[in-house]
Design a protein around this motif. Structure first.
Motif, PDB file in Angstrom:
ATOM      1  N   ASP A 352       0.833  -1.207   0.000  1.00 57.75           N
ATOM      2  CA  ASP A 352       0.000   0.000   0.000  1.00 57.75           C
ATOM      3  C   ASP A 352       0.874   1.266   0.000  1.00 57.75           C
ATOM      4  N   GLY A 353       0.661   2.121  -0.995  1.00 59.62           N
ATOM      5  CA  GLY A 353       1.405   3.385  -1.075  1.00 59.62           C
ATOM      6  C   GLY A 353       2.716   3.249  -1.838  1.00 59.62           C
ATOM      7  N   LEU A 354       3.178   2.018  -2.064  1.00 54.40           N
ATOM      8  CA  LEU A 354       4.455   1.822  -2.758  1.00 54.40           C
ATOM      9  C   LEU A 354       4.275   1.236  -4.161  1.00 54.40           C
ATOM     10  N   THR A 355       3.552   0.121  -4.220  1.00 53.74           N
ATOM     11  CA  THR A 355       3.366  -0.521  -5.532  1.00 53.74           C
ATOM     12  C   THR A 355       1.935  -0.316  -6.033  1.00 53.74           C
ATOM     13  N   GLY A 356       1.211   0.564  -5.355  1.00 56.12           N
ATOM     14  CA  GLY A 356      -0.195   0.814  -5.672  1.00 56.12           C
ATOM     15  C   GLY A 356      -0.929   1.052  -4.367  1.00 56.12           C
ATOM     16  N   TYR A 357      -2.194   0.656  -4.308  1.00 51.56           N
ATOM     17  CA  TYR A 357      -2.981   0.903  -3.091  1.00 51.56           C
ATOM     18  C   TYR A 357      -3.950  -0.230  -2.826  1.00 51.56           C
ATOM     19  N   HIS A 358      -4.341  -0.322  -1.557  1.00 54.16           N
ATOM     20  CA  HIS A 358      -5.484  -1.165  -1.190  1.00 54.16           C
ATOM     21  C   HIS A 358      -6.695  -0.248  -1.091  1.00 54.16           C
ATOM     22  N   PHE A 359      -7.849  -0.792  -1.394  1.00 53.60           N
ATOM     23  CA  PHE A 359      -9.073  -0.036  -1.128  1.00 53.60           C
ATOM     24  C   PHE A 359     -10.051  -0.931  -0.387  1.00 53.60           C
ATOM     25  N   LYS A 360     -10.982  -0.300   0.276  1.00 52.25           N
ATOM     26  CA  LYS A 360     -11.941  -1.056   1.078  1.00 52.25           C
ATOM     27  C   LYS A 360     -12.793  -1.910   0.126  1.00 52.25           C
ATOM     28  N   THR A 361     -12.772  -3.219   0.385  1.00 54.92           N
ATOM     29  CA  THR A 361     -13.436  -4.169  -0.508  1.00 54.92           C
ATOM     30  C   THR A 361     -14.882  -3.755  -0.811  1.00 54.92           C
ATOM     31  N   ARG A 362     -15.196  -3.744  -2.056  1.00 52.60           N
ATOM     32  CA  ARG A 362     -16.530  -3.434  -2.590  1.00 52.60           C
ATOM     33  C   ARG A 362     -16.974  -1.994  -2.341  1.00 52.60           C
ATOM     34  N   ASN A 363     -15.993  -1.113  -2.080  1.00 47.73           N
ATOM     35  CA  ASN A 363     -16.342   0.282  -1.846  1.00 47.73           C
ATOM     36  C   ASN A 363     -15.854   1.106  -3.050  1.00 47.73           C
ATOM     37  N   TYR A 364     -16.794   1.452  -3.930  1.00 47.74           N
ATOM     38  CA  TYR A 364     -16.365   2.062  -5.192  1.00 47.74           C
ATOM     39  C   TYR A 364     -15.816   3.475  -4.991  1.00 47.74           C
ATOM     40  N   ALA A 365     -16.286   4.165  -3.929  1.00 45.49           N
ATOM     41  CA  ALA A 365     -15.800   5.536  -3.700  1.00 45.49           C
ATOM     42  C   ALA A 365     -14.315   5.489  -3.321  1.00 45.49           C
ATOM     43  N   ASP A 366     -13.971   4.540  -2.458  1.00 43.25           N
ATOM     44  CA  ASP A 366     -12.565   4.391  -2.063  1.00 43.25           C
ATOM     45  C   ASP A 366     -11.717   4.011  -3.282  1.00 43.25           C
ATOM     46  N   LEU A 367     -12.243   3.092  -4.090  1.00 38.49           N
ATOM     47  CA  LEU A 367     -11.524   2.676  -5.302  1.00 38.49           C
ATOM     48  C   LEU A 367     -11.308   3.873  -6.239  1.00 38.49           C
ATOM     49  N   THR A 368     -12.341   4.685  -6.405  1.00 38.77           N
ATOM     50  CA  THR A 368     -12.236   5.864  -7.278  1.00 38.77           C
ATOM     51  C   THR A 368     -11.070   6.749  -6.819  1.00 38.77           C
TER      52      THR A 368
END
Ligand code: UDP
Length: 412
Positions: A352-368
């Motif tokens: 997380d923060g280095l090779t990309g990110y994690h987002f809260k599973t099934r949460n499209y706003a976080d993914l956006t």
């Protein structure tokens, strides 16, 4: 050394990307291939699921894929495999007897193979090493959480009992990440010492970075558009629906952005199995008015994928449940950051923060938000970390060495 490898449903030579063929097929293929390079012989036993498949394919002098008659020689849903484990084990034992083969280790993949392996190890008295690939209780909990109709309580109870029996009776268990090690330990209550962590790898000859501009030329895409890539099976639990909702938000800020979806089957059976999910995703795209920006590209061969990963600005892995996930490794070794759900093996592979990110599973706003962050910073600011992550820990050649050492330790 000679290995009896059982991969009940995942034929290493199957069409990849379809609903029933993905990561496990790839894992078995590369594990066997790289063990062979170390002089270890491997026979992969898998269910004979099509009449026109050959019974035995001799891949090289050390590797054979052997199709085993277990039920009709046609597609049957994986969840029905329990009914054919007896016949599966019997026919493997017949083959062993007929050819007078002396195996040193039984390596089983997925719970049906574990059950088959236990039956065989009782007779040939060789150590059994098991890899879960997916754990019933975790899968059930996540499906239930998200209210999927697939959450069949009765079936998962049987599965969990069988998986527990395998955990107790196998000689050793391989976990593909520390996350999975903890799940296995806690779900089945076995001693941590019985579990060995050996991760899954990628093959740099097949997956390697090329310059984004060149990659886009090769796949005939323009340079100035943002590209989001999804690679994998077309299945509800893969979370493509959530990605579509996030993408609708992303295009508000980046109107030229495109979403490319790679995967799906080519055969009639695969197409039938995926029909519903394709229709559902098509409907969502139309409702969200993004259908002209979402391109379903169908399945691509492994040796073509590096172009697509290299061409993308970000690869998204939106699974609701993901035991390991090979796609993030492939993307990272091509220098492309990954935005992945905070679940299963993805928590381990993606930094997380280095090779990309994690987002809260099934949460499209976080993914956006995470996709927009990657677009803002640019893929180059993650590329070095991505390559380092993979080169440090996820190269098949080195993983095969770990397997060899582990096998030697088990048979000693
Ligand atoms: N894959 C492929 N062609 C496609 C789609 C997927 O070769 O069109 C491969 C992909 O490169 C990866 C595997 O399928 O190696 C998917 O594995 P992963 O562990 O990510 O997902 P799973 O299939 O286990 O859910």
């Amino acid at each position: 050394m000679r290995i009896l490898l059982i991969s009940d449903h995942a034929d290493p030579l199957a069409e990849i990307g379809s609903k029933e063929a993905g990561g496990q097929n790839i894992y078995v293929f590369y594990l066997a291939k790289f063990l062979c390079k170390l002089g270890i012989s491997v026979d992969v036993y898998t269910r004979w699921d099509r009449k026109n498949k050959k019974e035995v394919v001799k891949f090289n002098s050390h590797l054979r894929v052997i199709r085993v008659k277990a039920g009709p020689k046609k597609y049957i849903p994986r969840d029905n495999f329990l009914t054919v484990t007896e016949e599966f084990a019997r026919n493997i034992l017949k083959k062993i007897k007929k050819e007078n083969i002396n195996y040193d280790i039984i390596h089983t993949n997925y719970w049906f193979s574990g059950i088959i392996g236990l039956k065989i190890s009782k007779i040939i008295k060789k150590p059994l090493i098991h890899v879960y690939h997916s754990i019933g209780k975790v899968r059930f909990d996540s499906l239930k959480n998200y209210k999927s109709q697939e959450a069949n309580n009765e079936f998962f109870k049987i599965r969990t009992d069988c998986e527990k029996e395998i955990a107790q009776k196998a000689d050793r268990i391989i976990a593909t990440s520390p996350v999975e090690r903890d799940i296995i330990k806690n779900t089945f209550g076995i001693d941590e010492k019985k579990i060995e962590i050996i991760t899954i790898g990628v093959y740099p000859k097949i997956f390697h970075p090329i310059k984004t501009e060149r990659a886009r030329k090769l796949i005939k895409r323009e340079n100035d558009q943002k590209i989001i890539l999804y690679v994998g099976r077309i299945e509800w639990r893969k979370g493509i629906g959530t990605l579509l909702y996030a993408f609708r938000e992303v295009v508000k800020k980046y109107p030229d952005a495109k979403l490319y979806i790679i995967g799906g089957g080519k055969s009639k059976t695969s197409k039938k199995l995926e029909e519903l999910e394709y229709r559902r995703l098509g409907e969502i795209s139309r409702e969200l008015a993004i259908e002209d920006k979402v391109i379903f590209w169908g399945p691509k061969k492994q040796d073509e994928l590096y172009k697509y990963y290299s061409a993308a600005d970000v690869c998204v892995v939106p699974s609701y449940y993901e035991p390991f996930g090979i796609v993030p490794l492939e993307s990272m070794i091509c220098g492309t950051p990954v935005v992945a759900s905070r679940t299963g093996g993805l928590k381990y592979t993606v930094k997380d923060g280095l090779t990309g990110y994690h987002f809260k599973t099934r949460n499209y706003a976080d993914l956006t938000g995470k996709i927009i962050t990657v677009f803002g910073k640019g893929k180059d600011s993650y590329a070095g970390n991505c390559l380092k992550r993979i080169c440090d820990d996820f190269i098949w050649e080195e993983i095969a060495d770990q397997y060899r050492d582990f096998f030697n330790q088990v048979i000693k």
